[in-house]
Design a protein around this motif. Structure first.
Motif, PDB file in Angstrom:
ATOM      1  N   TYR A  56     -27.429  30.499 -41.449  1.00 46.63           N
ATOM      2  CA  TYR A  56     -26.544  30.833 -40.082  1.00 46.63           C
ATOM      3  C   TYR A  56     -25.424  30.715 -39.381  1.00 46.63           C
ATOM      4  O   TYR A  56     -24.828  29.554 -40.252  1.00 46.63           O
ATOM      5  CB  TYR A  56     -27.672  30.525 -39.215  1.00 46.63           C
ATOM      6  N   THR A  57     -25.035  31.705 -38.720  1.00 47.87           N
ATOM      7  CA  THR A  57     -23.867  31.770 -38.286  1.00 47.87           C
ATOM      8  C   THR A  57     -24.252  30.809 -37.103  1.00 47.87           C
ATOM      9  O   THR A  57     -24.940  31.222 -35.795  1.00 47.87           O
ATOM     10  CB  THR A  57     -23.140  32.771 -38.154  1.00 47.87           C
ATOM     11  N   VAL A  58     -22.925  29.801 -36.568  1.00 45.07           N
ATOM     12  CA  VAL A  58     -23.428  29.395 -34.607  1.00 45.07           C
ATOM     13  C   VAL A  58     -21.962  29.528 -34.279  1.00 45.07           C
ATOM     14  O   VAL A  58     -20.563  30.113 -34.895  1.00 45.07           O
ATOM     15  CB  VAL A  58     -23.606  28.177 -34.908  1.00 45.07           C
ATOM     16  N   GLN A  59     -21.248  29.602 -32.832  1.00 46.71           N
ATOM     17  CA  GLN A  59     -20.456  30.136 -31.506  1.00 46.71           C
ATOM     18  C   GLN A  59     -20.079  28.285 -31.789  1.00 46.71           C
ATOM     19  O   GLN A  59     -20.842  27.862 -30.824  1.00 46.71           O
ATOM     20  CB  GLN A  59     -20.755  31.028 -31.277  1.00 46.71           C
ATOM     21  N   MET A  60     -19.177  28.360 -31.858  1.00 46.23           N
ATOM     22  CA  MET A  60     -18.191  26.741 -31.694  1.00 46.23           C
ATOM     23  C   MET A  60     -17.047  26.414 -31.185  1.00 46.23           C
ATOM     24  O   MET A  60     -16.287  27.194 -32.355  1.00 46.23           O
ATOM     25  CB  MET A  60     -18.444  25.686 -31.880  1.00 46.23           C
ATOM     26  N   GLY A  61     -16.955  26.358 -29.911  1.00 44.94           N
ATOM     27  CA  GLY A  61     -15.596  26.316 -30.234  1.00 44.94           C
ATOM     28  C   GLY A  61     -14.449  27.522 -29.569  1.00 44.94           C
ATOM     29  O   GLY A  61     -13.181  28.067 -30.233  1.00 44.94           O
ATOM     30  N   GLY A  62     -15.120  28.544 -29.126  1.00 47.44           N
ATOM     31  CA  GLY A  62     -15.038  30.135 -30.178  1.00 47.44           C
ATOM     32  C   GLY A  62     -14.170  30.766 -31.000  1.00 47.44           C
ATOM     33  O   GLY A  62     -13.830  31.954 -31.423  1.00 47.44           O
ATOM     34  N   ARG A  63     -15.044  29.886 -31.948  1.00 46.10           N
ATOM     35  CA  ARG A  63     -14.357  30.534 -33.865  1.00 46.10           C
ATOM     36  C   ARG A  63     -16.228  30.765 -34.230  1.00 46.10           C
ATOM     37  O   ARG A  63     -17.632  29.551 -33.818  1.00 46.10           O
ATOM     38  CB  ARG A  63     -13.913  29.438 -33.897  1.00 46.10           C
ATOM     39  N   GLU A  64     -16.322  31.362 -35.254  1.00 44.73           N
ATOM     40  CA  GLU A  64     -17.520  31.478 -35.753  1.00 44.73           C
ATOM     41  C   GLU A  64     -17.891  30.193 -36.718  1.00 44.73           C
ATOM     42  O   GLU A  64     -16.917  30.627 -37.871  1.00 44.73           O
ATOM     43  CB  GLU A  64     -18.316  33.121 -36.001  1.00 44.73           C
ATOM     44  N   ILE A  65     -19.149  29.715 -36.985  1.00 45.63           N
ATOM     45  CA  ILE A  65     -19.373  28.656 -38.131  1.00 45.63           C
ATOM     46  C   ILE A  65     -20.029  28.926 -38.699  1.00 45.63           C
ATOM     47  O   ILE A  65     -21.786  29.417 -38.718  1.00 45.63           O
ATOM     48  CB  ILE A  65     -19.108  27.204 -37.449  1.00 45.63           C
ATOM     49  N   LYS A  66     -20.006  28.811 -40.342  1.00 46.10           N
ATOM     50  CA  LYS A  66     -21.253  29.581 -41.320  1.00 46.10           C
ATOM     51  C   LYS A  66     -22.381  28.051 -41.465  1.00 46.10           C
ATOM     52  O   LYS A  66     -20.956  27.120 -42.137  1.00 46.10           O
ATOM     53  CB  LYS A  66     -21.191  30.000 -42.699  1.00 46.10           C
TER      54      LYS A  66
END
Length: 78
Positions: free
Chosen positions: A41-51
């Motif tokens: 999945y992908t999450v939004q952290m610190g304004g950036r998408e993280i896989k």
């Protein structure tokens, strides 16, 4: 390599992993852990998408959320 504004952390290696792959990872100061991926999945952290991947550990049967960039492929799912 130049990243585009839409690239997410781990996007380049995300095609290497699928559900049911066996992977290894190591947390700082811990032993290497081995488990099976059951969700990508992908999450939004610190304004950036993280896989990330949800991985069930073979060692302690716990579930872990691990960055894809921290995973090493042990065996591909058939």
């Amino acid at each position: 390599m130049t990243l585009k504004g839409t690239d997410s952390l781990g996007e380049n290696i995300s095609s290497q992993f699928n559900c049911c792959d066996v992977v290894a990872w190591k947390d700082l100061g811990q032993e290497t852990n081995i488990g099976i991926i059951y969700d990508l999945y992908t999450v939004q952290m610190g304004g950036r998408e993280i896989k990330k991947a949800k991985v069930c550990s073979f060692r302690d049967s716990l579930d872990y959320d691990v960055l894809l960039v921290g995973l090493k492929l042990v065996s591909k799912a058939r």
